[in-house]
Design a protein around this motif. Structure first.
Motif, PDB file in Angstrom:
ATOM      1  N   ALA A 489      24.388  33.261  30.280  1.00 55.93           N
ATOM      2  CA  ALA A 489      23.923  31.895  30.492  1.00 55.93           C
ATOM      3  C   ALA A 489      24.191  31.422  31.915  1.00 55.93           C
ATOM      4  O   ALA A 489      23.446  30.607  32.457  1.00 55.93           O
ATOM      5  N   ASN A 490      25.263  31.940  32.541  1.00 53.36           N
ATOM      6  CA  ASN A 490      25.629  31.508  33.893  1.00 53.36           C
ATOM      7  C   ASN A 490      25.183  32.497  34.955  1.00 53.36           C
ATOM      8  O   ASN A 490      25.543  32.343  36.128  1.00 53.36           O
ATOM      9  N   GLY A 491      24.406  33.484  34.597  1.00 53.49           N
ATOM     10  CA  GLY A 491      23.862  34.427  35.568  1.00 53.49           C
ATOM     11  C   GLY A 491      24.923  35.283  36.240  1.00 53.49           C
ATOM     12  O   GLY A 491      24.811  35.580  37.436  1.00 53.49           O
ATOM     13  N   ILE A 492      25.901  35.700  35.487  1.00 54.48           N
ATOM     14  CA  ILE A 492      27.003  36.503  36.051  1.00 54.48           C
ATOM     15  C   ILE A 492      26.753  37.970  35.742  1.00 54.48           C
ATOM     16  O   ILE A 492      26.486  38.345  34.592  1.00 54.48           O
ATOM     17  N   LYS A 493      26.854  38.798  36.805  1.00 54.29           N
ATOM     18  CA  LYS A 493      26.696  40.240  36.647  1.00 54.29           C
ATOM     19  C   LYS A 493      28.058  40.858  36.338  1.00 54.29           C
ATOM     20  O   LYS A 493      29.031  40.620  37.027  1.00 54.29           O
ATOM     21  N   LEU A 494      28.102  41.692  35.304  1.00 53.17           N
ATOM     22  CA  LEU A 494      29.338  42.322  34.867  1.00 53.17           C
ATOM     23  C   LEU A 494      29.393  43.780  35.334  1.00 53.17           C
ATOM     24  O   LEU A 494      28.422  44.524  35.160  1.00 53.17           O
ATOM     25  N   HIS A 495      30.529  44.169  35.925  1.00 59.85           N
ATOM     26  CA  HIS A 495      30.750  45.553  36.366  1.00 59.85           C
ATOM     27  C   HIS A 495      32.022  46.055  35.696  1.00 59.85           C
ATOM     28  O   HIS A 495      33.114  45.545  35.965  1.00 59.85           O
ATOM     29  N   CYS A 530      28.980  29.212  42.764  1.00 57.42           N
ATOM     30  CA  CYS A 530      28.749  30.256  43.765  1.00 57.42           C
ATOM     31  C   CYS A 530      27.315  30.777  43.669  1.00 57.42           C
ATOM     32  O   CYS A 530      26.783  30.928  42.561  1.00 57.42           O
ATOM     33  N   PRO A 531      26.712  31.066  44.810  1.00 56.30           N
ATOM     34  CA  PRO A 531      25.347  31.592  44.776  1.00 56.30           C
ATOM     35  C   PRO A 531      25.292  33.010  44.198  1.00 56.30           C
ATOM     36  O   PRO A 531      24.335  33.366  43.504  1.00 56.30           O
ATOM     37  N   GLU A 532      26.280  33.812  44.510  1.00 54.64           N
ATOM     38  CA  GLU A 532      26.310  35.189  44.005  1.00 54.64           C
ATOM     39  C   GLU A 532      27.492  35.303  43.053  1.00 54.64           C
ATOM     40  O   GLU A 532      28.639  35.028  43.423  1.00 54.64           O
ATOM     41  N   LYS A 533      27.203  35.742  41.825  1.00 53.46           N
ATOM     42  CA  LYS A 533      28.223  35.751  40.776  1.00 53.46           C
ATOM     43  C   LYS A 533      28.393  37.180  40.247  1.00 53.46           C
ATOM     44  O   LYS A 533      27.465  37.752  39.660  1.00 53.46           O
ATOM     45  N   ASP A 542      48.678  55.235  33.805  1.00 49.83           N
ATOM     46  CA  ASP A 542      49.515  56.412  34.089  1.00 49.83           C
ATOM     47  C   ASP A 542      50.268  56.744  32.808  1.00 49.83           C
ATOM     48  O   ASP A 542      49.896  56.278  31.726  1.00 49.83           O
ATOM     49  N   ASN A 543      51.310  57.539  32.896  1.00 48.45           N
ATOM     50  CA  ASN A 543      52.034  57.954  31.694  1.00 48.45           C
ATOM     51  C   ASN A 543      52.877  56.841  31.101  1.00 48.45           C
ATOM     52  O   ASN A 543      53.350  56.974  29.967  1.00 48.45           O
ATOM     53  N   ILE A 544      53.071  55.746  31.851  1.00 51.38           N
ATOM     54  CA  ILE A 544      53.977  54.693  31.385  1.00 51.38           C
ATOM     55  C   ILE A 544      53.232  53.396  31.089  1.00 51.38           C
ATOM     56  O   ILE A 544      53.416  52.794  30.027  1.00 51.38           O
ATOM     57  N   ASP A 545      52.373  52.954  32.027  1.00 49.29           N
ATOM     58  CA  ASP A 545      51.739  51.636  31.906  1.00 49.29           C
ATOM     59  C   ASP A 545      50.216  51.753  31.950  1.00 49.29           C
ATOM     60  O   ASP A 545      49.653  52.749  32.421  1.00 49.29           O
ATOM     61  N   VAL A 546      49.590  50.663  31.467  1.00 48.93           N
ATOM     62  CA  VAL A 546      48.136  50.470  31.577  1.00 48.93           C
ATOM     63  C   VAL A 546      47.915  49.261  32.486  1.00 48.93           C
ATOM     64  O   VAL A 546      48.569  48.226  32.307  1.00 48.93           O
ATOM     65  N   GLU A 547      47.027  49.417  33.459  1.00 54.60           N
ATOM     66  CA  GLU A 547      46.765  48.321  34.393  1.00 54.60           C
ATOM     67  C   GLU A 547      45.327  47.843  34.217  1.00 54.60           C
ATOM     68  O   GLU A 547      44.380  48.622  34.326  1.00 54.60           O
ATOM     69  N   LEU A 548      45.163  46.521  33.970  1.00 58.12           N
ATOM     70  CA  LEU A 548      43.863  45.880  33.800  1.00 58.12           C
ATOM     71  C   LEU A 548      43.655  44.922  34.972  1.00 58.12           C
ATOM     72  O   LEU A 548      44.506  44.058  35.222  1.00 58.12           O
ATOM     73  N   THR A 549      42.527  45.093  35.687  1.00 58.15           N
ATOM     74  CA  THR A 549      42.216  44.236  36.835  1.00 58.15           C
ATOM     75  C   THR A 549      40.924  43.476  36.552  1.00 58.15           C
ATOM     76  O   THR A 549      39.897  44.089  36.214  1.00 58.15           O
ATOM     77  N   ILE A 550      40.963  42.141  36.679  1.00 56.52           N
ATOM     78  CA  ILE A 550      39.773  41.286  36.518  1.00 56.52           C
ATOM     79  C   ILE A 550      39.576  40.558  37.843  1.00 56.52           C
ATOM     80  O   ILE A 550      40.446  39.782  38.264  1.00 56.52           O
ATOM     81  N   ARG A 551      38.439  40.827  38.507  1.00 59.12           N
ATOM     82  CA  ARG A 551      38.175  40.281  39.837  1.00 59.12           C
ATOM     83  C   ARG A 551      36.851  39.531  39.818  1.00 59.12           C
ATOM     84  O   ARG A 551      35.877  39.976  39.188  1.00 59.12           O
ATOM     85  N   ASP A 552      36.813  38.406  40.522  1.00 57.78           N
ATOM     86  CA  ASP A 552      35.584  37.612  40.581  1.00 57.78           C
ATOM     87  C   ASP A 552      35.177  37.438  42.036  1.00 57.78           C
ATOM     88  O   ASP A 552      35.932  37.750  42.960  1.00 57.78           O
ATOM     89  N   SER A 553      33.959  36.895  42.235  1.00 58.95           N
ATOM     90  CA  SER A 553      33.432  36.662  43.584  1.00 58.95           C
ATOM     91  C   SER A 553      33.452  35.177  43.926  1.00 58.95           C
ATOM     92  O   SER A 553      32.643  34.704  44.722  1.00 58.95           O
ATOM     93  N   GLY A 554      34.396  34.451  43.308  1.00 54.86           N
ATOM     94  CA  GLY A 554      34.489  33.024  43.540  1.00 54.86           C
ATOM     95  C   GLY A 554      35.188  32.688  44.839  1.00 54.86           C
ATOM     96  O   GLY A 554      35.466  33.553  45.676  1.00 54.86           O
ATOM     97  N   PRO A 555      35.546  31.432  45.015  1.00 57.10           N
ATOM     98  CA  PRO A 555      36.177  30.987  46.277  1.00 57.10           C
ATOM     99  C   PRO A 555      37.652  31.350  46.374  1.00 57.10           C
ATOM    100  O   PRO A 555      38.267  31.151  47.424  1.00 57.10           O
ATOM    101  N   GLY A 556      38.271  31.886  45.315  1.00 51.00           N
ATOM    102  CA  GLY A 556      39.682  32.228  45.355  1.00 51.00           C
ATOM    103  C   GLY A 556      40.557  31.056  44.928  1.00 51.00           C
ATOM    104  O   GLY A 556      40.076  29.991  44.549  1.00 51.00           O
TER     105      GLY A 556
END
Length: 618
Positions: A489-495, A530-533, A542-556
């Motif tokens: 609905a908000n025109g956001i591209k998911l990668h 933002c114009p580009e979303k 790794d053998n101990i932890d799982v790392e999840l990264t969520i990054r956006d193209s907003g203003p920060g």
């Protein structure tokens, strides 16, 4: 029955919070008391060990000092004895030379002189010089004249050509030799000088010196002085029982040479049982004889090829070491006892002070127990409130996504309405085959709508609180199924960048999904203007932890806000648009699961949230 009930009541009261705290305090107190009882024992043992080391070092130092003093004294005495021996030998060293140049002696050896005149001359000269004997030998070693010509055991007429001193003289050099007389059986020091006439050997003159007075002087002085020859045979000794014994075992060649010269007569030449204990330096060592220790100092006499030895008993040195050790031990024990007395007195003072503080501490413990109980109740209430906030957050997220879900459902509803109109027309035309196909299409549309509403029901459901194995990819798929309409609905591209192998976490499925929904929802809110979303989701492990990264193209995130974004009720949205609890709840959930969450701005723009959770292997 009443008594049993009272006992059960007392037991129940002992298990209450206050009494349980008393029991814990009592256990700790007993541990401290046990430690306090054991600690003095270790202190005493450590003190004894330190004292033993100090006493040992001091006694060793005292022994070394006394030994050095003995070495110095012994070397001085050895120098004196060496000088005395050299003086005794050099006193008669001139006689062989003088006799070799006497005309009567030379005439006798040449065959033109009378024996009687030489005998009288040798007798008078020997009396004046104080030597043991003087005699003259011809070219074959036969004695022609002797100072003891009147004695029963005179040297006159005897052949001593086998003696080394004669062989030296025959070889044209002066000779000296110590041995037991072959005729008299009396030991002495023999000095010889050759007699030549126009380079022709005529014979030799010999002086015998008695060294017994020198040995008597050593013996009367109470000293142990020894002189050994080149074979190690002790031929001079202040101790008669050590005379004609050897310092080292004799070889066959040495024994043969001694017997050939009849040097020591019929003496057995047994080995003296001197056992070496320690070598201090060249010519300095400690030996043991019949259980007694001696310092043995040795010095060579190069002119004769002999060695002179001086032995000093070390009983005084050992006694000094023992005395220092005893005195040091007594002082160390007294010092240790004084230290223990001081410590005991101090402990009593501390015990009295602790006794005065005990009652105050007990009252403080009771107050602390009440505070702990109150804190436990408060923590339970806070956790219940947190669970309610999580559920509230879910409902708030559902309301936030409602517009996207409505948009997502509008198209299927419109399609169903169109298909329903088509079915009426087809039925009027009796085209049943196409009606069947249209109904099948409508069924697929309703399944899609049911899947959307099913995800909403699961997400909104208040799941029971329990630990379980959760596959992160499955949670993410379900969350993306819920938030997909919002992104569209908000025109956001998911990668998305996910590993193929399942990553298992230990936690509550609903809470992990709540964290994912909150982070994705925040990213969507940040990119609304933002114009580009673009939204990037990346998972690594790794053998101990799982790392999840969520990054956006907003203003920060504003620099002044980045330290406060996980604070409860902190929000940058307008009033009525958010409570500021999403990230706070997410932070608490991740912490409870044993993980971490952090936020940071990117150089190229936008914000990134990184979540690390402990991995659980299948």
């Amino acid at each position: 029955m009443s008594k049993g009930f009272e006992e059960k009541t007392d037991a129940a009261e002992q298990l209450t919070g206050g009494d349980l705290g008393d029991r814990v305090s009592m256990v700790k107190k007993r541990k401290v008391q046990l430690h306090n009882r054991i600690r003095p024992v270790w202190l005493v043992l450590a003190g004894l060990l330190v004292a033993a080391v100090i006493v040992w070092r001091v006694s060793t130092w005292a022994y070394g000092e006394a030994l050095d003093s003995f070495v110095k004294t012994g070397e001085e005495r050895l120098t004196l004895y060496s000088s005395t021996l050299r003086a005794a030998l050099s006193r008669y060293a001139y006689l062989p030379y003088v006799l070799s140049h006497n005309r009567a002696v030379r005439s006798l050896l040449a065959g033109s002189g009378a024996v009687d005149g030489v005998d009288y001359y040798l007798e008078s000269l020997n009396r004046e010089a104080g030597s043991e004997a003087l005699y003259v030998m011809d070219i074959d070693g036969d004695t022609l004249a002797a100072s003891n010509w009147r004695d029963e055991h005179t040297y006159a007429g005897q052949n001593y050509g086998f003696r080394p001193y004669f062989l030296d003289a025959k070889a044209g050099r002066r000779g000296w030799y110590f041995g037991i007389g072959a005729t008299t059986g009396q030991p002495g020091y023999f000095m010889s000088h050759p007699v030549f006439e126009d380079s022709e050997f005529l014979g030799a003159v010999i002086v015998k010196v008695d060294l017994a007075p020198l040995q008597d002087d050593w013996h009367q002085g109470g000293e142990t002085v020894l002189v050994s020859d080149s074979n190690g045979v002790l031929f001079l000794s202040s101790r008669a029982d050590w005379r004609y014994r050897t310092l080292t075992p004799l070889g066959q060649e040495q024994i043969a040479a001694i017997q050939a010269g009849k040097q020591y007569g019929n003496q057995a030449l047994d080995l003296l049982d001197l056992k070496p204990l320690q070598t201090l330096a060249q010519g300095k060592k400690i030996v043991r004889y019949q259980g007694e220790k001696y310092l043995m100092l040795s010095r060579p006499l190069p002119d004769q090829g002999w060695q002179i030895h001086h032995l000093l008993p070390l009983a005084a040195v050992d006694e000094r070491e023992k005395s220092v050790a005893v005195i040091g031990s007594v002082l160390a024990l007294l010092f240790l006892a004084f230290g223990m007395y001081v410590r005991e007195r101090r402990q009593k003072q501390i015990s009295r002070r602790k006794a005065q503080e005990a009652e105050a501490v007990r009252e403080m413990n009771l107050r602390l127990q009440d505070e702990v109980a109150e804190r436990i109740r408060t923590e339970k209430a806070l956790r219940a409130a947190q669970d309610e906030l999580v559920q509230t957050g879910k409902l708030a997220a559902l309301g936030h996504m409602a517009a996207g879900i409505v948009h997502e459902l509008n198209q299927p509803i419109a399609a169903i309405r169109t298909h329903a109109a088509s079915c009426r027309l087809l039925l009027e035309r009796h085209n049943t085959e196409q009606v069947r196909d249209t109904l099948v299409s409508m069924s697929r549309i309703t399944d899609h709508m049911a899947s959307i509403t099913a995800q909403l029901k699961i997400f909104a459901h208040k799941a029971p609180k329990r630990k379980e194995q959760v596959v992160l990819q499955d949670c993410l798929d379900e969350v993306l199924g819920i938030t997909g309409p919002l992104l569209t609905a908000n025109g956001i591209k998911l990668h998305c960048e996910l590993p193929e192998s399942p990553l298992v976490l230990a936690g509550e499925r609903a809470k992990i999904k709540q964290v994912l929904v909150n982070l994705i929802g925040n990213a969507v809110d940040a990119m609304l203007e933002c114009p580009e979303k673009n939204l990037w989701i990346k998972v690594t492990a790794d053998n101990i932890d799982v790392e999840l990264t969520i990054r956006d193209s907003g203003p920060g995130i504003a620099k002044e806000h980045i330290e406060e974004i996980f604070t409860p009720f902190f929000t940058t949205k307008d009033v009525g648009e958010g409570l500021g609890l999403g990230l706070s709840i997410s932070y608490r959930i991740v912490s409870d699961l044993g993980g971490t969450i952090r936020a940071q701005n990117l150089v190229e723009g936008g914000a990134r949230f990184v979540v690390r959770l402990p991995r659980r292997n299948l």
